[in-house]
Design a protein around this motif. Sequence first.
Motif, PDB file in Angstrom:
ATOM      1  N   ALA A 243      26.511  31.046 -20.115  1.00 18.13           N
ATOM      2  CA  ALA A 243      25.814  29.634 -19.957  1.00 18.13           C
ATOM      3  C   ALA A 243      24.532  29.880 -19.616  1.00 18.13           C
ATOM      4  CB  ALA A 243      26.364  28.761 -18.893  1.00 18.13           C
ATOM      5  N   LEU A 244      23.569  29.178 -20.471  1.00 26.57           N
ATOM      6  CA  LEU A 244      22.038  29.246 -20.179  1.00 26.57           C
ATOM      7  C   LEU A 244      21.666  27.994 -19.830  1.00 26.57           C
ATOM      8  CD1 LEU A 244      19.368  30.946 -20.696  1.00 26.57           C
ATOM      9  CD2 LEU A 244      19.048  29.767 -22.873  1.00 26.57           C
ATOM     10  N   VAL A 245      21.115  27.876 -18.397  1.00 26.82           N
ATOM     11  CA  VAL A 245      20.398  26.669 -18.114  1.00 26.82           C
ATOM     12  C   VAL A 245      18.935  26.878 -17.915  1.00 26.82           C
ATOM     13  CG1 VAL A 245      20.536  25.356 -15.997  1.00 26.82           C
ATOM     14  CG2 VAL A 245      22.667  26.709 -16.465  1.00 26.82           C
ATOM     15  N   TRP A 246      18.405  25.839 -18.166  1.00 24.02           N
ATOM     16  CA  TRP A 246      16.787  25.865 -18.291  1.00 24.02           C
ATOM     17  C   TRP A 246      16.316  25.247 -16.660  1.00 24.02           C
ATOM     18  CZ3 TRP A 246      12.981  27.066 -21.538  1.00 24.02           C
ATOM     19  CH2 TRP A 246      11.672  26.696 -21.246  1.00 24.02           C
ATOM     20  N   GLY A 247      15.637  26.259 -16.022  1.00 24.90           N
ATOM     21  CA  GLY A 247      15.158  26.014 -14.982  1.00 24.90           C
ATOM     22  C   GLY A 247      13.905  25.183 -14.808  1.00 24.90           C
ATOM     23  N   GLY A 248      13.571  24.247 -14.115  1.00 24.64           N
ATOM     24  CA  GLY A 248      12.289  23.701 -13.827  1.00 24.64           C
ATOM     25  C   GLY A 248      11.356  24.247 -12.624  1.00 24.64           C
ATOM     26  N   TYR A 249      10.326  23.971 -12.623  1.00 23.66           N
ATOM     27  CA  TYR A 249       9.263  24.040 -11.577  1.00 23.66           C
ATOM     28  C   TYR A 249       8.301  23.022 -11.333  1.00 23.66           C
ATOM     29  CZ  TYR A 249       6.216  27.050  -8.568  1.00 23.66           C
ATOM     30  OH  TYR A 249       5.461  27.252  -7.596  1.00 23.66           O
ATOM     31  N   PRO A 250       8.060  22.634 -10.320  1.00 18.27           N
ATOM     32  CA  PRO A 250       8.294  23.066  -8.869  1.00 18.27           C
ATOM     33  C   PRO A 250       9.645  22.716  -8.319  1.00 18.27           C
ATOM     34  CG  PRO A 250       6.654  21.391  -8.669  1.00 18.27           C
ATOM     35  CD  PRO A 250       6.829  21.469 -10.031  1.00 18.27           C
ATOM     36  N   THR A 251      10.311  21.773  -8.983  1.00 16.37           N
ATOM     37  CA  THR A 251      11.731  21.137  -8.622  1.00 16.37           C
ATOM     38  C   THR A 251      12.737  22.431  -8.974  1.00 16.37           C
ATOM     39  OG1 THR A 251      11.048  18.895  -8.691  1.00 16.37           O
ATOM     40  CG2 THR A 251      13.348  19.424  -8.740  1.00 16.37           C
ATOM     41  N   THR A 252      13.225  23.075  -8.216  1.00 16.64           N
ATOM     42  CA  THR A 252      14.182  24.148  -8.691  1.00 16.64           C
ATOM     43  C   THR A 252      15.605  23.866  -8.066  1.00 16.64           C
ATOM     44  OG1 THR A 252      13.743  25.374  -6.394  1.00 16.64           O
ATOM     45  CG2 THR A 252      12.230  25.586  -8.435  1.00 16.64           C
ATOM     46  N   GLY A 253      15.820  23.018  -7.176  1.00 14.79           N
ATOM     47  CA  GLY A 253      17.253  22.823  -6.513  1.00 14.79           C
ATOM     48  C   GLY A 253      18.148  22.191  -7.579  1.00 14.79           C
ATOM     49  N   ALA A 254      17.645  21.275  -8.415  1.00 11.19           N
ATOM     50  CA  ALA A 254      18.603  20.713  -9.503  1.00 11.19           C
ATOM     51  C   ALA A 254      19.160  21.815 -10.365  1.00 11.19           C
ATOM     52  CB  ALA A 254      17.856  19.618 -10.427  1.00 11.19           C
ATOM     53  N   GLY A 268      31.696  33.170 -17.671  1.00 18.12           N
ATOM     54  CA  GLY A 268      31.422  34.531 -17.263  1.00 18.12           C
ATOM     55  C   GLY A 268      30.305  35.024 -16.652  1.00 18.12           C
ATOM     56  N   LEU A 269      29.065  34.562 -17.255  1.00 16.04           N
ATOM     57  CA  LEU A 269      27.730  34.998 -17.271  1.00 16.04           C
ATOM     58  C   LEU A 269      27.034  33.698 -17.272  1.00 16.04           C
ATOM     59  CD1 LEU A 269      25.567  36.906 -16.517  1.00 16.04           C
ATOM     60  CD2 LEU A 269      25.264  37.366 -18.878  1.00 16.04           C
ATOM     61  N   THR A 270      26.233  33.322 -16.283  1.00 15.57           N
ATOM     62  CA  THR A 270      25.158  32.234 -16.266  1.00 15.57           C
ATOM     63  C   THR A 270      23.662  32.947 -16.136  1.00 15.57           C
ATOM     64  OG1 THR A 270      26.920  30.917 -15.353  1.00 15.57           O
ATOM     65  CG2 THR A 270      24.634  29.943 -14.975  1.00 15.57           C
ATOM     66  N   THR A 271      23.018  32.372 -16.682  1.00 12.33           N
ATOM     67  CA  THR A 271      21.406  32.598 -16.620  1.00 12.33           C
ATOM     68  C   THR A 271      20.627  31.617 -16.582  1.00 12.33           C
ATOM     69  OG1 THR A 271      21.666  34.671 -17.987  1.00 12.33           O
ATOM     70  CG2 THR A 271      19.553  33.834 -17.834  1.00 12.33           C
ATOM     71  N   ILE A 272      19.654  31.616 -15.708  1.00 11.91           N
ATOM     72  CA  ILE A 272      18.494  30.244 -15.611  1.00 11.91           C
ATOM     73  C   ILE A 272      17.371  30.983 -16.254  1.00 11.91           C
ATOM     74  CG2 ILE A 272      17.261  29.039 -14.211  1.00 11.91           C
ATOM     75  CD1 ILE A 272      19.508  28.811 -12.202  1.00 11.91           C
ATOM     76  N   ALA A 273      16.801  30.266 -17.134  1.00 10.60           N
ATOM     77  CA  ALA A 273      15.416  30.406 -17.925  1.00 10.60           C
ATOM     78  C   ALA A 273      14.551  29.583 -17.019  1.00 10.60           C
ATOM     79  CB  ALA A 273      15.444  30.143 -19.182  1.00 10.60           C
ATOM     80  N   VAL A 274      13.382  30.565 -16.618  1.00 12.20           N
ATOM     81  CA  VAL A 274      12.566  29.566 -15.592  1.00 12.20           C
ATOM     82  C   VAL A 274      10.777  30.241 -15.909  1.00 12.20           C
ATOM     83  CG1 VAL A 274      14.295  30.018 -13.688  1.00 12.20           C
ATOM     84  CG2 VAL A 274      12.245  31.646 -13.806  1.00 12.20           C
ATOM     85  N   PRO A 275      10.131  29.140 -15.688  1.00 13.47           N
ATOM     86  CA  PRO A 275       8.719  29.783 -15.806  1.00 13.47           C
ATOM     87  C   PRO A 275       8.401  30.852 -14.823  1.00 13.47           C
ATOM     88  CG  PRO A 275       8.803  27.491 -15.357  1.00 13.47           C
ATOM     89  CD  PRO A 275      10.256  28.065 -15.118  1.00 13.47           C
ATOM     90  N   PRO A 276       7.438  31.729 -15.368  1.00  9.89           N
ATOM     91  CA  PRO A 276       7.297  33.028 -14.395  1.00  9.89           C
ATOM     92  C   PRO A 276       6.706  32.764 -13.161  1.00  9.89           C
ATOM     93  CG  PRO A 276       6.320  33.230 -16.819  1.00  9.89           C
ATOM     94  CD  PRO A 276       6.795  31.876 -16.607  1.00  9.89           C
TER      95      PRO A 276
END
Length: 496
Positions: A243-254, A268-276
């Motif tokens: 599962a790939l989850v898009w992660g926001g910023y500056p709001t990160t908790g959601a 089995g594997l979860t990845t968050i894609a986030v701004p550097p």
Amino acid sequence: MMDLGRTLLTVDQMGEADRLAVAAGIASLDLMENAGGAVALEIIKRWTIRSITVLCGPGNNGGDGFVAARHLVAAGWPVRLALLGTSTQLKGDARVNADRWSAVIEPLTPAVLDDADLIVDALFGAGLDRPLTGPAADILASATARAVPIIAIDVPSGLMGDTGVALGAVAAALTVTFFRKKPGHLLLPGRGLCGDIVVADIGTPAGVFETILPDTFENDPALWLSELPWPIDGGNKYDRGHALVWGGYPTTGAARMAARAAARAGAGLTTIAVPPAALAVYAAALTSIMVHPIASPEALEIVLRDQRISAMLIGPGAGVIEETRGAVLAMLATGRPTVLDADALTIFQHDLLSLKHAISGPCVLTPHDGEFGRLFEASGDRLVRARAAAAESGAVVILKSSDTVIASPDGQAIINSNAPPTLATAGSGDVLAGIIVGLLAQGMTPFLAAAAAVWLHGAAAAHFGPGLLAEDLPDGLPRIFRHLQDATSAMPAAKR
């Protein structure tokens, strides 16, 4: 085929079921006798003998009331019966059962409620398609003012069976309906007015479903348990989905809560894609969840080339910004299962056409009422609106609320009824989105994954109880899964 035991029938479909039952050789008078007898039985189960007033209307609901009153008298209960109109105005089976009533038939006035400890509402049921007015409305209002428990036959009079809309209905302590529930038993405010709901078997044969093709169901594991994924011997993490989850910023908790929910749901594997810029924040807060920095649309394209990514989620904390829009379109372009939540929906509020054109593969949209209204122009009750949006978008639509509706583009719909009020807390929707993507990643079909996720979400909240925070929900899932796994083990092999 969906589990027919969880079928919901409209008022017209229930009328057709009665007609088909009669055509199959079951006398309509027997159906009414069984219905009224079932009402009396449920009352006797719950209360000791006490004074009871039965309020009968001019149709078959009133006929059920006459039968219930007769059965209660036979069981030794003191019964007063009042009729809206006169017995000479009754027709068919209702008239037959009025003639079988050997005691006094009183006029429908508040005086019949004097000294009543229980009241049976057999005035109209689901046969009423207009606001409740006149003496019927007055006497139910009086019953409510006296705080006397009401037992409704079919639905509380004034409650629309197809929509749950209340047009003069008052709250019942118990509602006894027959053969199958109606949507109005589950949709608000109807669900809150029905009290305890009992579905009584009155002899309607299951063969009616050879003619009536149900398309609405009550959410329950019986609908999707056989498709719920479980780890298998010899499997690896990719066998259980990525599962790939898009992660926001500056709001990160959601996004963090969504990712944790995806993992707890079995991915089995979860990845968050986030701004550097957000990498350190996410990495410090997560352990088993992988964090991948995405610096540009091109970088996202490279990540999405990994065919092991089996489902994606974007929206929680993403921000209503152009980057979110671009990421949504890139994810949808892969044709792989995608969940769009929160900001990923709002970013298209003025451009639904672009979103509709981009949806080419399995997709789940999770709007609450506000987001739904910004995206779609559909009007009507919740079922009608959710179905219209699903058909228009080509996606499964979860119209979130206390009476969440899950609708498929093919017209099937599921109404959820297990959500406790404690779910009205910040972040619970992010967790729901995470559960959905976790199930999709493991190969569940979007419609059943959505239904399962909504039910699991409610079950985890109900088990936790008061004081619930959204971050408590993912860690409540293992206990619920354990119960479901036990239920699966107990199922006959042919149904697994």
